[in-house]
Write a protein that holds these residues in place. Structure first.
Motif, PDB file in Angstrom:
ATOM      1  N   LYS A   1       0.832  -1.210   0.000  1.00 32.52           N
ATOM      2  CA  LYS A   1       0.000   0.000   0.000  1.00 32.52           C
ATOM      3  C   LYS A   1       0.860   1.250   0.000  1.00 32.52           C
ATOM      4  O   LYS A   1       0.552   2.236  -0.675  1.00 32.52           O
ATOM      5  N   ARG A   2       1.961   1.217   0.750  1.00 27.71           N
ATOM      6  CA  ARG A   2       2.831   2.390   0.811  1.00 27.71           C
ATOM      7  C   ARG A   2       3.483   2.645  -0.557  1.00 27.71           C
ATOM      8  O   ARG A   2       3.573   3.790  -0.999  1.00 27.71           O
ATOM      9  N   ARG A   3       3.936   1.571  -1.214  1.00 29.59           N
ATOM     10  CA  ARG A   3       4.545   1.744  -2.537  1.00 29.59           C
ATOM     11  C   ARG A   3       3.520   2.232  -3.552  1.00 29.59           C
ATOM     12  O   ARG A   3       3.814   3.106  -4.382  1.00 29.59           O
ATOM     13  N   THR A   4       2.304   1.678  -3.501  1.00 30.81           N
ATOM     14  CA  THR A   4       1.260   2.104  -4.443  1.00 30.81           C
ATOM     15  C   THR A   4       0.898   3.566  -4.223  1.00 30.81           C
ATOM     16  O   THR A   4       0.725   4.330  -5.177  1.00 30.81           O
ATOM     17  N   ARG A   5       0.784   3.965  -2.968  1.00 37.17           N
ATOM     18  CA  ARG A   5       0.446   5.348  -2.660  1.00 37.17           C
ATOM     19  C   ARG A   5       1.548   6.298  -3.123  1.00 37.17           C
ATOM     20  O   ARG A   5       1.292   7.378  -3.666  1.00 37.17           O
ATOM     21  N   LYS A   6       2.808   5.886  -2.948  1.00 36.97           N
ATOM     22  CA  LYS A   6       3.922   6.728  -3.368  1.00 36.97           C
ATOM     23  C   LYS A   6       3.963   6.851  -4.903  1.00 36.97           C
ATOM     24  O   LYS A   6       4.200   7.939  -5.448  1.00 36.97           O
ATOM     25  N   LYS A   7       3.722   5.709  -5.596  1.00 34.17           N
ATOM     26  CA  LYS A   7       3.728   5.746  -7.048  1.00 34.17           C
ATOM     27  C   LYS A   7       2.584   6.597  -7.584  1.00 34.17           C
ATOM     28  O   LYS A   7       2.757   7.381  -8.532  1.00 34.17           O
TER      29      LYS A   7
END
Length: 339
Positions: free
Chosen positions: A83-89
């Protein structure tokens, strides 16, 4: 690729200075080891002494009870990373395109539902800070606090903290004392456990403090899928486990005798009796007093005390003569300057 400087720096060893110091050193006399009696803090709560085989058996039983929690914690950690990577992307793409970032609520229904946590996690508290908060809240519940109001009525602290009293009480505290560095991080836990035990009612079960052997933190962390698990607390539900109850019978309770009875306010009848029978009241107070604690301090002392005293007197005389010589030199210098 490493440079030559890095290679040379890696081959260097620490420099050892063996030259004598320029400072004046005192002549060392032959000394002997002596023990001196000094007063110790009487309000220090000691850790319970538990046999090593009992510690290992308790650790094995706790690891067995934690089966299934590691998979849940690891999967939840992976989901949070995704979720953190998706939100950052998403944030980077929206910033590049110049469009406002959409909220995560749109992706909520399409996401995979999270797995239900194991039931045992509802009865376990992990971490030094979390366990400390629970013990502090449990100590405050049975105490009475006087509050200034219109009717001068007493209010209990439990009424002010309904959330703390709604949770089940802690009954077992596990501490990986040998794995915690520095030990000061967990030195307050015996005092909190003793305070909780001294404020218990007659129908409540006493809280047990258990120290685990060295290396127990790694075993507990692997069993729960966490990085650290230095302190754990079990509530009343897990304390009913038959295996744990049989093992905890050999664990001595942690209490503070000077706290017993302080939380209960004296009634009017006891106050009247204290005025009529002062010797009886003195006996009750004497039972609450903690005896003097004396510990032995290991130090050194010179074997020949006369030689040591003579050496100290000689040093004081030399220092006095040196100080007078400096004062005389200063006075002569000021006289020459005036002339």
């Amino acid at each position: 690729m490493t440079s030559k400087a890095d290679g040379k720096q890696g081959d260097k060893t620490a420099r050892v200075h063996t030259n004598k110091s320029n400072r004046k050193t005192k002549e060392r006399l032959e000394s002997k080891t002596v023990f001196k009696s000094v007063l110790d803090n009487p309000f220090d709560v000691k850790w319970p002494v538990i046999a090593l085989n009992v510690q290992n058996t308790i650790l094995a039983r706790v690891v067995e009870l934690m089966q299934g929690t590691a998979e849940y914690n690891l999967s939840r950690h992976k989901e949070s990373q995704v979720k953190r990577r998706t939100r950052k992307k998403t944030h980077k793409d929206s910033a590049a395109e110049g469009t406002p970032m959409q909220q995560d609520t749109e992706a909520g229904p399409s996401s995979v539902p999270a797995a239900a946590p194991p039931e045992i996690l509802q009865h376990v508290t992990v971490g030094i800070n979390e366990v400390t908060k629970r013990l502090e809240a449990q100590c405050r519940i049975p105490r009475q606090v006087l509050s200034v109001s219109d009717g001068d009525q007493d209010m209990t602290d439990a009424a002010k903290i309904p959330s703390a009293s709604a949770r089940a009480s802690v009954r077992i505290v596990l501490v990986c004392r040998s794995d915690v560095d520095p030990p000061l991080l967990v030195s307050h836990i015996p005092h909190l456990v003793a305070a909780c035990n001294c404020s218990l009612g007659p129908s409540n079960e006493i809280m047990k403090l258990v120290t685990l052997p060295k290396g127990a933190e790694i075993s507990l962390a692997q069993a729960m899928g966490l990085r650290r698990a230095a302190v754990m607390a079990f509530d009343e539900t897990l304390s009913q486990d038959e295996s744990l109850r049989s093992l905890l019978c050999s664990v001595p309770p942690v209490v503070a005798p000077w706290l017993t009875g302080i939380a209960v306010p004296p009634s009017r009848s006891t106050q009247k009796k204290s005025k009529i029978e002062p010797p009886r009241r003195a006996q009750v107070l004497h039972k609450r007093l903690e005896p003097t604690h004396i510990k032995q301090l290991r130090t050194t002392a010179p074997k020949d005390m006369r030689a040591a005293k003579a050496q100290r007197a000689k040093g004081r005389a030399e220092a006095k003569a040196k100080r007078k010589a400096k004062e005389g030199a200063k006075k002569s210098a000021t006289k020459k300057a005036v002339v």
